[in-house]
Design an enzyme around this catalytic site. Structure first.
Site, PDB file in Angstrom:
ATOM      1  N   ASN A 124      -0.552  19.815 -21.760  1.00  0.00           N
ATOM      2  CA  ASN A 124      -0.764  18.917 -22.903  1.00  0.00           C
ATOM      3  C   ASN A 124      -0.621  19.628 -24.244  1.00  0.00           C
ATOM      4  O   ASN A 124      -0.862  19.025 -25.293  1.00  0.00           O
ATOM      5  CB  ASN A 124      -2.152  18.270 -22.812  1.00  0.00           C
ATOM      6  CG  ASN A 124      -2.257  17.387 -21.592  1.00  0.00           C
ATOM      7  OD1 ASN A 124      -1.306  16.703 -21.242  1.00  0.00           O
ATOM      8  ND2 ASN A 124      -3.399  17.428 -20.918  1.00  0.00           N
ATOM      9  N   GLU A 180      -5.250  17.556 -12.542  1.00  0.00           N
ATOM     10  CA  GLU A 180      -5.635  17.861 -13.928  1.00  0.00           C
ATOM     11  C   GLU A 180      -7.143  18.041 -14.121  1.00  0.00           C
ATOM     12  O   GLU A 180      -7.755  17.463 -14.999  1.00  0.00           O
ATOM     13  CB  GLU A 180      -5.097  16.778 -14.880  1.00  0.00           C
ATOM     14  CG  GLU A 180      -4.959  17.292 -16.291  1.00  0.00           C
ATOM     15  CD  GLU A 180      -4.184  16.369 -17.220  1.00  0.00           C
ATOM     16  OE1 GLU A 180      -3.041  16.003 -16.894  1.00  0.00           O
ATOM     17  OE2 GLU A 180      -4.725  16.042 -18.273  1.00  0.00           O
ATOM     18  N   ARG A 212       0.816  -1.235   0.000  1.00  0.00           N
ATOM     19  CA  ARG A 212       0.000   0.000   0.000  1.00  0.00           C
ATOM     20  C   ARG A 212       0.844   1.278   0.000  1.00  0.00           C
ATOM     21  O   ARG A 212       0.356   2.355   0.314  1.00  0.00           O
ATOM     22  CB  ARG A 212      -1.001   0.008   1.155  1.00  0.00           C
ATOM     23  CG  ARG A 212      -1.999  -1.112   1.065  1.00  0.00           C
ATOM     24  CD  ARG A 212      -3.280  -0.773   1.792  1.00  0.00           C
ATOM     25  NE  ARG A 212      -4.228  -1.863   1.672  1.00  0.00           N
ATOM     26  CZ  ARG A 212      -4.367  -2.832   2.562  1.00  0.00           C
ATOM     27  NH1 ARG A 212      -3.631  -2.846   3.661  1.00  0.00           N
ATOM     28  NH2 ARG A 212      -5.243  -3.784   2.368  1.00  0.00           N
ATOM     29  N   LYS A 256       2.399  12.098 -11.464  1.00  0.00           N
ATOM     30  CA  LYS A 256       1.694  11.155 -12.345  1.00  0.00           C
ATOM     31  C   LYS A 256       2.523   9.877 -12.450  1.00  0.00           C
ATOM     32  O   LYS A 256       3.671   9.916 -12.901  1.00  0.00           O
ATOM     33  CB  LYS A 256       1.532  11.746 -13.749  1.00  0.00           C
ATOM     34  CG  LYS A 256       0.369  12.693 -13.894  1.00  0.00           C
ATOM     35  CD  LYS A 256       0.203  13.094 -15.355  1.00  0.00           C
ATOM     36  CE  LYS A 256      -0.972  14.018 -15.549  1.00  0.00           C
ATOM     37  NZ  LYS A 256      -1.090  14.495 -16.935  1.00  0.00           N
ATOM     38  N   HIS A 294       0.550  17.830 -27.334  1.00  0.00           N
ATOM     39  CA  HIS A 294       0.521  16.398 -27.036  1.00  0.00           C
ATOM     40  C   HIS A 294      -0.675  15.665 -27.630  1.00  0.00           C
ATOM     41  O   HIS A 294      -0.638  14.440 -27.745  1.00  0.00           O
ATOM     42  CB  HIS A 294       0.566  16.166 -25.524  1.00  0.00           C
ATOM     43  CG  HIS A 294       1.932  16.364 -24.933  1.00  0.00           C
ATOM     44  ND1 HIS A 294       2.571  17.590 -24.964  1.00  0.00           N
ATOM     45  CD2 HIS A 294       2.802  15.511 -24.331  1.00  0.00           C
ATOM     46  CE1 HIS A 294       3.769  17.465 -24.394  1.00  0.00           C
ATOM     47  NE2 HIS A 294       3.923  16.216 -24.002  1.00  0.00           N
ATOM     48  N   HIS A 335       9.645  10.946 -28.215  1.00  0.00           N
ATOM     49  CA  HIS A 335       8.500  11.690 -27.685  1.00  0.00           C
ATOM     50  C   HIS A 335       8.601  13.192 -28.003  1.00  0.00           C
ATOM     51  O   HIS A 335       7.674  13.792 -28.540  1.00  0.00           O
ATOM     52  CB  HIS A 335       8.406  11.460 -26.176  1.00  0.00           C
ATOM     53  CG  HIS A 335       7.343  12.276 -25.520  1.00  0.00           C
ATOM     54  ND1 HIS A 335       6.000  11.982 -25.662  1.00  0.00           N
ATOM     55  CD2 HIS A 335       7.406  13.392 -24.749  1.00  0.00           C
ATOM     56  CE1 HIS A 335       5.293  12.884 -24.993  1.00  0.00           C
ATOM     57  NE2 HIS A 335       6.119  13.752 -24.433  1.00  0.00           N
ATOM     58  N   ARG A 376      -3.913  22.297 -15.345  1.00  0.00           N
ATOM     59  CA  ARG A 376      -2.829  21.361 -15.692  1.00  0.00           C
ATOM     60  C   ARG A 376      -2.932  20.881 -17.139  1.00  0.00           C
ATOM     61  O   ARG A 376      -1.950  20.442 -17.732  1.00  0.00           O
ATOM     62  CB  ARG A 376      -2.821  20.178 -14.705  1.00  0.00           C
ATOM     63  CG  ARG A 376      -1.647  19.241 -14.936  1.00  0.00           C
ATOM     64  CD  ARG A 376      -1.401  18.286 -13.799  1.00  0.00           C
ATOM     65  NE  ARG A 376      -0.289  17.416 -14.082  1.00  0.00           N
ATOM     66  CZ  ARG A 376       0.308  16.652 -13.190  1.00  0.00           C
ATOM     67  NH1 ARG A 376      -0.105  16.646 -11.951  1.00  0.00           N
ATOM     68  NH2 ARG A 376       1.324  15.873 -13.527  1.00  0.00           N
ATOM     69  N   GLU A 413       9.958  19.758 -24.379  1.00  0.00           N
ATOM     70  CA  GLU A 413       9.128  20.115 -23.219  1.00  0.00           C
ATOM     71  C   GLU A 413       9.573  21.462 -22.630  1.00  0.00           C
ATOM     72  O   GLU A 413       8.762  22.212 -22.092  1.00  0.00           O
ATOM     73  CB  GLU A 413       9.180  19.017 -22.141  1.00  0.00           C
ATOM     74  CG  GLU A 413       8.696  17.632 -22.604  1.00  0.00           C
ATOM     75  CD  GLU A 413       7.186  17.518 -22.819  1.00  0.00           C
ATOM     76  OE1 GLU A 413       6.441  18.448 -22.450  1.00  0.00           O
ATOM     77  OE2 GLU A 413       6.761  16.497 -23.384  1.00  0.00           O
ATOM     78  N   LYS A 440       6.496  23.958 -14.553  1.00  0.00           N
ATOM     79  CA  LYS A 440       5.723  22.744 -14.272  1.00  0.00           C
ATOM     80  C   LYS A 440       5.258  22.734 -12.814  1.00  0.00           C
ATOM     81  O   LYS A 440       4.119  22.403 -12.491  1.00  0.00           O
ATOM     82  CB  LYS A 440       6.552  21.500 -14.589  1.00  0.00           C
ATOM     83  CG  LYS A 440       5.840  20.222 -14.186  1.00  0.00           C
ATOM     84  CD  LYS A 440       5.654  19.210 -15.239  1.00  0.00           C
ATOM     85  CE  LYS A 440       4.635  18.171 -14.794  1.00  0.00           C
ATOM     86  NZ  LYS A 440       4.724  16.916 -15.454  1.00  0.00           N
ATOM     87  N   HIS A 446       1.160  12.979 -29.337  1.00  0.00           N
ATOM     88  CA  HIS A 446       1.097  11.601 -28.822  1.00  0.00           C
ATOM     89  C   HIS A 446       0.626  10.638 -29.900  1.00  0.00           C
ATOM     90  O   HIS A 446       1.128   9.522 -30.015  1.00  0.00           O
ATOM     91  CB  HIS A 446       0.093  11.524 -27.657  1.00  0.00           C
ATOM     92  CG  HIS A 446       0.764  11.517 -26.325  1.00  0.00           C
ATOM     93  ND1 HIS A 446       0.121  11.920 -25.186  1.00  0.00           N
ATOM     94  CD2 HIS A 446       2.017  11.150 -25.941  1.00  0.00           C
ATOM     95  CE1 HIS A 446       0.947  11.809 -24.165  1.00  0.00           C
ATOM     96  NE2 HIS A 446       2.103  11.351 -24.591  1.00  0.00           N
TER      97      HIS A 446
END
Ligand code: GLY
Length: 353
Positions: A233, A225, A113, A135, A236, A256, A229, A177, A215, A240
Site C-alpha cells: 500500500n 494482509e 459457490r 484480492k 496508496h 490510478h 502485505r 506499481e 508481489k 487512493h
C-alpha cells in the site's frame, strides 16, 4: 517460457499461447466463458481466439470502466452463466485489466459457490498487481472494492502481446506499481529502473517478471494482509484519496498509477520525518519518478475531501489513518500513523516541488 509457481497456482509468462490451450484441455472444464469489455473484445480477444476456439467458448461482454464494477454488472455475468447452463465445472477466463480481473474473479467465486477462473491481465498495471494475490471485489455505493473476498485464480497468464492495445498513458500507468515494488522491496530493481531513459524498454519482459516476483513473494508470506502485505500500500493511502477526489472533481481525472506517484512522493516525504529514509533518497525518488511522470496541480483538489477519503480507508484501524512508508530505498514499513497536520505538510511539500 518463464513461470512462477505459487502454492496453488502458477503465473506463466508467455507470448506463445499454446500453453493456454493445453492448460484448459488438461482442466477439461464443462464449458469455457470469456469475460471481456468492449476494448478487450476488440483488441485482446483476437490475440487468444484461435487458442480457445476449440473449447467452443462463450463470450460475456460487459461495459468497460471502473464505474461498471458493481453488483449490477455481476448480475449480468451470473445471468449469462445461468442462461448458458454453466455448472460448477465451468471455467471463466477474465481477459482484461483490473476491473475485469477483480469483478470476473468475484463473480466466478460466488457463482454456484465458486467456479474456476483464469486471469489473463492485458494491462501493465493488472499484470504486475491486481491479477496476483487473490484480492477480488466490486465497488459499493460507499467506496471502492468494499464487497469482495480473497480467492486465487487457477492460472495467471501474462503476455506482453497485449501492450499494442495500450495508449502511452495506460502503459505508463502500470509503471507506478513497478516503481513501487522496487522501492518497497528491491534496491537492485530500483537501480535498474533508474537507469531507463524510456519506459518502452527492450527488456520489458524481464522488468515485468521481476516486478511480479516482488508481489508474489509478499502475498505468499501474508496472503490475507495481516502484516507484511500492507507494504504494497505504499503510496496508496494518499494516492487512493487523491485519485478518488480527482474522479469526483476533475473533468480529466488522474489514472490510478498517476495518483499513486503523487502518493509515493508524499509518503516518501513523510518517511523522512517518521522513518529513516534520507533526504538524499527522497531527492532521488522525486528525480526518477519525475523523469517519467508529470507533476500534477493538486491544489485544484479539495483537501478536506482528500482527508475524508483517507478517514474511510479500509486499512485504517480504530479510525486512525495509517500508511506504509520507506525505511530506505528497497525496504518498507507499515502501520505508520498519519495525522492531519502531517498530511497537510506532505501535500504542501508535493505542491511546492
Ligand atoms: N494491490 C495491493 C495488494 O494486492 O495487496
Amino acid at each position: 517460457m518463464k513461470r512462477i509457481a505459487l502454492k496453488d497456482y502458477e503465473i506463466v509468462f508467455a507470448n506463445e499461447l499454446d500453453f493456454l490451450s493445453q492448460f484448459i484441455k488438461d482442466k477439461s472444464p464443462s464449458a469455457v466463458f470469456v469475460l471481456v469489455d468492449a476494448n478487450t473484445e476488440k483488441y485482446c480477444l483476437p490475440v487468444i481466439e484461435n487458442h480457445i476456439k476449440p473449447f467452443n467458448y462463450k463470450k460475456i461482454s460487459i461495459a468497460a470502466g471502473e464505474e461498471n464494477k458493481h453488483l449490477g454488472t455481476c448480475e449480468i455475468i451470473w445471468k449469462n452463466l445461468l442462461d448458458n447452463h454453466a455448472d460448477r465445472k465451468a471455467l471463466m477466463i477474465n481477459l482484461g485489466g483490473g476491473v475485469i480481473g477483480d469483478m470476473g474473479g468475484f463473480a466466478a467465486s460466488c457463482y454456484k459457490r465458486g467456479i474456476d477462473f483464469i486471469n489473463i491481465p492485458t494491462t501493465v498495471l493488472s499484470q504486475v498487481d491486481a491479477s496476483i494475490g487473490g484480492k477480488l471485489a466490486v465497488d459499493f455505493k460507499y467506496g471502492k472494492n468494499l464487497i469482495g473476498l480473497f480467492r486465487n485464480p487457477g492460472l495467471v497468464f501474462i503476455s506482453t502481446e497485449f501492450y499494442q492495445s495500450l495508449s502511452e498513458r495506460e502503459y505508463k500507468n502500470g509503471f507506478a506499481e513497478i516503481f513501487k515494488h522496487a522501492l518497497i522491496r528491491s534496491k537492485e530493481q530500483w537501480e535498474k529502473l533508474s537507469s531507463l531513459s524510456s519506459l518502452y524498454a527492450e527488456n520489458i519482459d524481464k522488468i515485468i517478471f521481476d516486478s511480479v516476483m516482488v508481489k508474489k513473494e509478499v502475498v505468499e508470506i501474508d496472503p490475507f494482509e495481516k502484516g507484511l502485505r500492507k507494504i504494497l500500500n505504499f503510496g496508496h493511502t494518499i494516492g487512493h484519496a487523491v485519485e478518488a477526489v480527482s474522479i469526483e472533481e476533475s473533468k480529466a481525472p488522474l489514472f490510478h498509477g498517476e495518483a499513486v506517484v503523487v502518493g509515493m512522493i508524499c509518503e516518501a516525504f513523510l518517511s523522512t520525518k517518521q522513518s529513516t529514509l534520507t533526504q538524499r533518497e527522497l531527492t532521488e525518488i522525486i528525480e526518477i519518478l519525475g523523469k517519467h511522470f508529470t507533476k500534477y496541480d493538486i491544489s485544484l483538489f479539495d483537501r478536506e475531501k482528500v482527508w475524508n477519503y483517507m478517514l474511510m480507508d479500509k486499512k485504517n484501524e480504530a479510525s486512525i489513518v495509517q500508511y506504509a512508508g520507506l525505511n530506505a530505498i528497497g525496504e518498507a514499513n507499515y502501520n505508520q500513523v498519519l495525522d492531519k497536520e502531517a498530511f497537510q505538510e506532505a501535500l504542501d511539500f508535493y505542491q511546492n516541488l
